[in-house]
Motif scaffolding. Sequence first.
Motif, PDB file in Angstrom:
ATOM      1  N   VAL A 127       0.033   4.797 -21.546  1.00 36.66           N
ATOM      2  CA  VAL A 127      -1.048   5.043 -20.593  1.00 36.66           C
ATOM      3  C   VAL A 127      -1.030   4.057 -19.423  1.00 36.66           C
ATOM      4  N   VAL A 128      -1.031   2.772 -19.710  1.00 42.13           N
ATOM      5  CA  VAL A 128      -1.227   1.760 -18.670  1.00 42.13           C
ATOM      6  C   VAL A 128      -0.065   1.742 -17.679  1.00 42.13           C
ATOM      7  N   TYR A 129       1.169   1.569 -18.140  1.00 35.56           N
ATOM      8  CA  TYR A 129       2.307   1.477 -17.223  1.00 35.56           C
ATOM      9  C   TYR A 129       2.455   2.725 -16.352  1.00 35.56           C
ATOM     10  N   PRO A 130       2.439   3.947 -16.930  1.00 35.72           N
ATOM     11  CA  PRO A 130       2.602   5.117 -16.056  1.00 35.72           C
ATOM     12  C   PRO A 130       1.484   5.280 -15.025  1.00 35.72           C
ATOM     13  N   ARG A 131       0.246   5.009 -15.402  1.00 30.98           N
ATOM     14  CA  ARG A 131      -0.862   5.175 -14.450  1.00 30.98           C
ATOM     15  C   ARG A 131      -0.775   4.193 -13.303  1.00 30.98           C
ATOM     16  N   VAL A 132      -0.485   2.946 -13.592  1.00 32.18           N
ATOM     17  CA  VAL A 132      -0.400   1.934 -12.515  1.00 32.18           C
ATOM     18  C   VAL A 132       0.819   2.222 -11.655  1.00 32.18           C
ATOM     19  N   SER A 133       1.933   2.554 -12.243  1.00 29.81           N
ATOM     20  CA  SER A 133       3.155   2.828 -11.493  1.00 29.81           C
ATOM     21  C   SER A 133       2.989   4.031 -10.562  1.00 29.81           C
ATOM     22  N   ARG A 134       2.327   5.077 -11.045  1.00 33.77           N
ATOM     23  CA  ARG A 134       2.126   6.268 -10.206  1.00 33.77           C
ATOM     24  C   ARG A 134       1.057   6.072  -9.151  1.00 33.77           C
ATOM     25  N   ALA A 135       0.123   5.163  -9.370  1.00 34.89           N
ATOM     26  CA  ALA A 135      -0.977   4.974  -8.421  1.00 34.89           C
ATOM     27  C   ALA A 135      -0.522   4.337  -7.114  1.00 34.89           C
ATOM     28  N   ILE A 136       0.576   3.600  -7.132  1.00 35.70           N
ATOM     29  CA  ILE A 136       1.048   2.908  -5.940  1.00 35.70           C
ATOM     30  C   ILE A 136       2.389   3.516  -5.520  1.00 35.70           C
ATOM     31  N   PRO A 137       2.438   4.271  -4.429  1.00 37.84           N
ATOM     32  CA  PRO A 137       3.656   5.007  -4.064  1.00 37.84           C
ATOM     33  C   PRO A 137       4.721   4.164  -3.379  1.00 37.84           C
ATOM     34  N   ILE A 138       4.520   2.879  -3.271  1.00 39.02           N
ATOM     35  CA  ILE A 138       5.513   2.045  -2.566  1.00 39.02           C
ATOM     36  C   ILE A 138       6.378   1.330  -3.565  1.00 39.02           C
ATOM     37  N   ALA A 157      11.464  -8.070 -11.253  1.00 39.60           N
ATOM     38  CA  ALA A 157      11.019  -6.963 -10.420  1.00 39.60           C
ATOM     39  C   ALA A 157      11.587  -5.662 -10.960  1.00 39.60           C
ATOM     40  N   CYS A 158      10.837  -4.615 -10.806  1.00 46.02           N
ATOM     41  CA  CYS A 158      11.265  -3.285 -11.233  1.00 46.02           C
ATOM     42  C   CYS A 158      11.461  -2.431  -9.991  1.00 46.02           C
ATOM     43  N   VAL A 159      12.556  -1.697  -9.943  1.00 46.70           N
ATOM     44  CA  VAL A 159      12.850  -0.815  -8.822  1.00 46.70           C
ATOM     45  C   VAL A 159      13.129   0.571  -9.378  1.00 46.70           C
ATOM     46  N   GLN A 160      12.518   1.578  -8.759  1.00 44.23           N
ATOM     47  CA  GLN A 160      12.736   2.960  -9.160  1.00 44.23           C
ATOM     48  C   GLN A 160      13.235   3.712  -7.935  1.00 44.23           C
ATOM     49  N   CYS A 161      14.482   4.145  -7.953  1.00 43.88           N
ATOM     50  CA  CYS A 161      15.058   4.873  -6.827  1.00 43.88           C
ATOM     51  C   CYS A 161      15.170   6.358  -7.168  1.00 43.88           C
ATOM     52  N   GLY A 162      15.225   7.177  -6.132  1.00 44.61           N
ATOM     53  CA  GLY A 162      15.352   8.606  -6.325  1.00 44.61           C
ATOM     54  C   GLY A 162      14.019   9.323  -6.427  1.00 44.61           C
ATOM     55  N   THR A 163      12.943   8.654  -6.120  1.00 47.75           N
ATOM     56  CA  THR A 163      11.622   9.275  -6.173  1.00 47.75           C
ATOM     57  C   THR A 163      11.312   9.953  -4.841  1.00 47.75           C
ATOM     58  N   ARG A 164      10.477  10.961  -4.870  1.00 49.66           N
ATOM     59  CA  ARG A 164      10.105  11.661  -3.645  1.00 49.66           C
ATOM     60  C   ARG A 164       8.690  11.299  -3.203  1.00 49.66           C
ATOM     61  N   GLU A 165       8.158  10.209  -3.707  1.00 46.57           N
ATOM     62  CA  GLU A 165       6.782   9.826  -3.400  1.00 46.57           C
ATOM     63  C   GLU A 165       6.634   9.126  -2.055  1.00 46.57           C
ATOM     64  N   ASN A 166       7.721   8.653  -1.467  1.00 46.33           N
ATOM     65  CA  ASN A 166       7.640   8.010  -0.159  1.00 46.33           C
ATOM     66  C   ASN A 166       8.933   8.285   0.618  1.00 46.33           C
ATOM     67  N   PRO A 167       8.948   8.042   1.922  1.00 54.56           N
ATOM     68  CA  PRO A 167      10.128   8.359   2.733  1.00 54.56           C
ATOM     69  C   PRO A 167      11.375   7.552   2.360  1.00 54.56           C
ATOM     70  N   CYS A 168      11.201   6.350   1.841  1.00 58.10           N
ATOM     71  CA  CYS A 168      12.355   5.510   1.494  1.00 58.10           C
ATOM     72  C   CYS A 168      13.023   5.953   0.195  1.00 58.10           C
ATOM     73  N   ARG A 169      12.335   6.758  -0.604  1.00 57.43           N
ATOM     74  CA  ARG A 169      12.816   7.258  -1.890  1.00 57.43           C
ATOM     75  C   ARG A 169      13.048   6.145  -2.920  1.00 57.43           C
ATOM     76  N   CYS A 170      12.442   4.989  -2.690  1.00 58.36           N
ATOM     77  CA  CYS A 170      12.506   3.889  -3.656  1.00 58.36           C
ATOM     78  C   CYS A 170      11.108   3.301  -3.823  1.00 58.36           C
ATOM     79  N   LYS A 171      10.789   2.926  -5.053  1.00 59.23           N
ATOM     80  CA  LYS A 171       9.514   2.276  -5.343  1.00 59.23           C
ATOM     81  C   LYS A 171       9.804   0.885  -5.875  1.00 59.23           C
TER      82      LYS A 171
END
Length: 73
Positions: free
Chosen positions: A62-73, A5-19
């Motif tokens: 192209v593929v990883y950034p687009r899919v990762s950004r498309a889903i804000p959770i 699993a991949c976890v990205q913390c510190g993002t402002r895309e959702n209220p939890c600040r983690c994807k």
Amino acid sequence: MAFPACVQCGTRENPCRCKFIGPTLGFVAFLVTGVIEWPVGAVVYLFRHRKGRRIMGHPSRVVYPRVSRAIPI
């Protein structure tokens, strides 16, 4: 057996600040396209170096950034 699993913390895309879902699905899409595009890119690289490099780099550029950004959770 553990599921990667991949976890990205510190993002402002959702209220939890983690994807969690976006980066994980992005990684899976990266692997699927990499399995297809890397061998094709290697064959193309024998004849056209720049084009082969571009094909082999497509999953990570192209593929990883687009899919990762498309889903804000």
